[in-house]
Motif scaffolding. Structure first.
Motif, mmCIF file in Angstrom:
data_model
loop_
_atom_site.group_PDB
_atom_site.id
_atom_site.type_symbol
_atom_site.label_atom_id
_atom_site.label_comp_id
_atom_site.label_asym_id
_atom_site.label_seq_id
_atom_site.Cartn_x
_atom_site.Cartn_y
_atom_site.Cartn_z
ATOM 1 N N ALA A 96 15.982 -32.891 -35.377
ATOM 2 C CA ALA A 96 15.095 -33.932 -35.912
ATOM 3 C C ALA A 96 15.623 -35.323 -35.542
ATOM 4 O O ALA A 96 14.848 -36.214 -35.180
ATOM 5 N N LYS A 97 16.938 -35.495 -35.592
ATOM 6 C CA LYS A 97 17.558 -36.781 -35.261
ATOM 7 C C LYS A 97 17.346 -37.128 -33.782
ATOM 8 O O LYS A 97 16.971 -38.248 -33.444
ATOM 9 N N ASP A 98 17.567 -36.149 -32.895
ATOM 10 C CA ASP A 98 17.387 -36.388 -31.462
ATOM 11 C C ASP A 98 15.920 -36.602 -31.107
ATOM 12 O O ASP A 98 15.590 -37.388 -30.218
ATOM 13 N N LEU A 99 15.044 -35.919 -31.809
ATOM 14 C CA LEU A 99 13.604 -36.089 -31.597
ATOM 15 C C LEU A 99 13.201 -37.519 -31.971
ATOM 16 O O LEU A 99 12.446 -38.169 -31.248
ATOM 17 N N MET A 100 13.745 -38.011 -33.072
ATOM 18 C CA MET A 100 13.461 -39.372 -33.509
ATOM 19 C C MET A 100 13.952 -40.378 -32.465
ATOM 20 O O MET A 100 13.270 -41.351 -32.155
ATOM 21 N N LYS A 101 15.123 -40.112 -31.884
ATOM 22 C CA LYS A 101 15.653 -40.985 -30.822
ATOM 23 C C LYS A 101 14.719 -40.984 -29.612
ATOM 24 O O LYS A 101 14.464 -42.031 -29.016
ATOM 25 N N ALA A 102 14.226 -39.815 -29.229
ATOM 26 C CA ALA A 102 13.320 -39.704 -28.080
ATOM 27 C C ALA A 102 12.048 -40.513 -28.320
ATOM 28 O O ALA A 102 11.516 -41.131 -27.397
ATOM 29 N N VAL A 103 11.576 -40.534 -29.559
ATOM 30 C CA VAL A 103 10.394 -41.327 -29.899
ATOM 31 C C VAL A 103 10.746 -42.814 -29.881
ATOM 32 O O VAL A 103 9.992 -43.625 -29.338
ATOM 33 N N GLN A 104 11.894 -43.164 -30.407
ATOM 34 C CA GLN A 104 12.312 -44.575 -30.454
ATOM 35 C C GLN A 104 12.463 -45.177 -29.061
ATOM 36 O O GLN A 104 12.106 -46.333 -28.848
ATOM 37 N N VAL A 105 12.987 -44.398 -28.112
ATOM 38 C CA VAL A 105 13.168 -44.931 -26.757
ATOM 39 C C VAL A 105 11.926 -44.769 -25.880
ATOM 40 O O VAL A 105 11.902 -45.220 -24.751
ATOM 41 N N GLY A 106 10.897 -44.091 -26.388
ATOM 42 C CA GLY A 106 9.636 -43.994 -25.667
ATOM 43 C C GLY A 106 9.489 -42.809 -24.737
ATOM 44 O O GLY A 106 8.521 -42.737 -23.981
#
Length: 127
Positions: free
Chosen positions: A105-115
């Motif tokens: 979930a944390k890495d998925l959130m990062k992927a969304v944050q960086v686009g």
């Protein structure tokens, strides 16, 4: 339930003027057991209709899915442009599918944050 799309898919979607509602409907259909093709490796083919038309002359989308949990639209193309993807494209998409579904979930959130991935908001539509 998470519904996401790859940045590349989003660009293609914009050129085709394909609204997110169509993607949400495709996910709803998959949740009901309507899958057009299971390509293996958690990669699925799902037909979607052109706005104002039916699925027959519509689009093909390829998405990675853990049914009921996470859906990530990876690739799309008009049916009249090509019948299917190549074996190499399939392998690459299966690999991408595996990587995206394995994200925490944390890495998925990062992927969304960086686009790299973008969220598809389906909550307001027929849910």
């Amino acid at each position: 339930m998470e519904v996401l799309k790859r940045k590349d898919f989003t660009r293609w979607q914009a050129t085709e003027r394909l609204p997110d509602e169509v993607l949400c409907k495709a996910v709803q259909e998959m949740e009901s057991g309507l899958v057009d093709a299971d390509l293996g490796g958690s990669l699925y083919k799902k037909r979607v209709a052109r706005p104002g038309a039916g699925k027959r002359g519509g689009y093909r989308t390829l998405l990675s899915a853990r049914i009921g949990q996470r859906y990530i639209f990876l690739h799309g193309f008009p049916k009249n442009d090509k019948a299917n993807i190549t074996q190499d494209e399939k392998k690459a998409l299966q690999y991408a599918s595996k990587v995206f579904l394995a994200l925490s979930a944390k890495d998925l959130m990062k992927a969304v944050q960086v686009g790299v991935l973008l969220e598809v908001c389906c909550d307001k539509q027929n849910h």
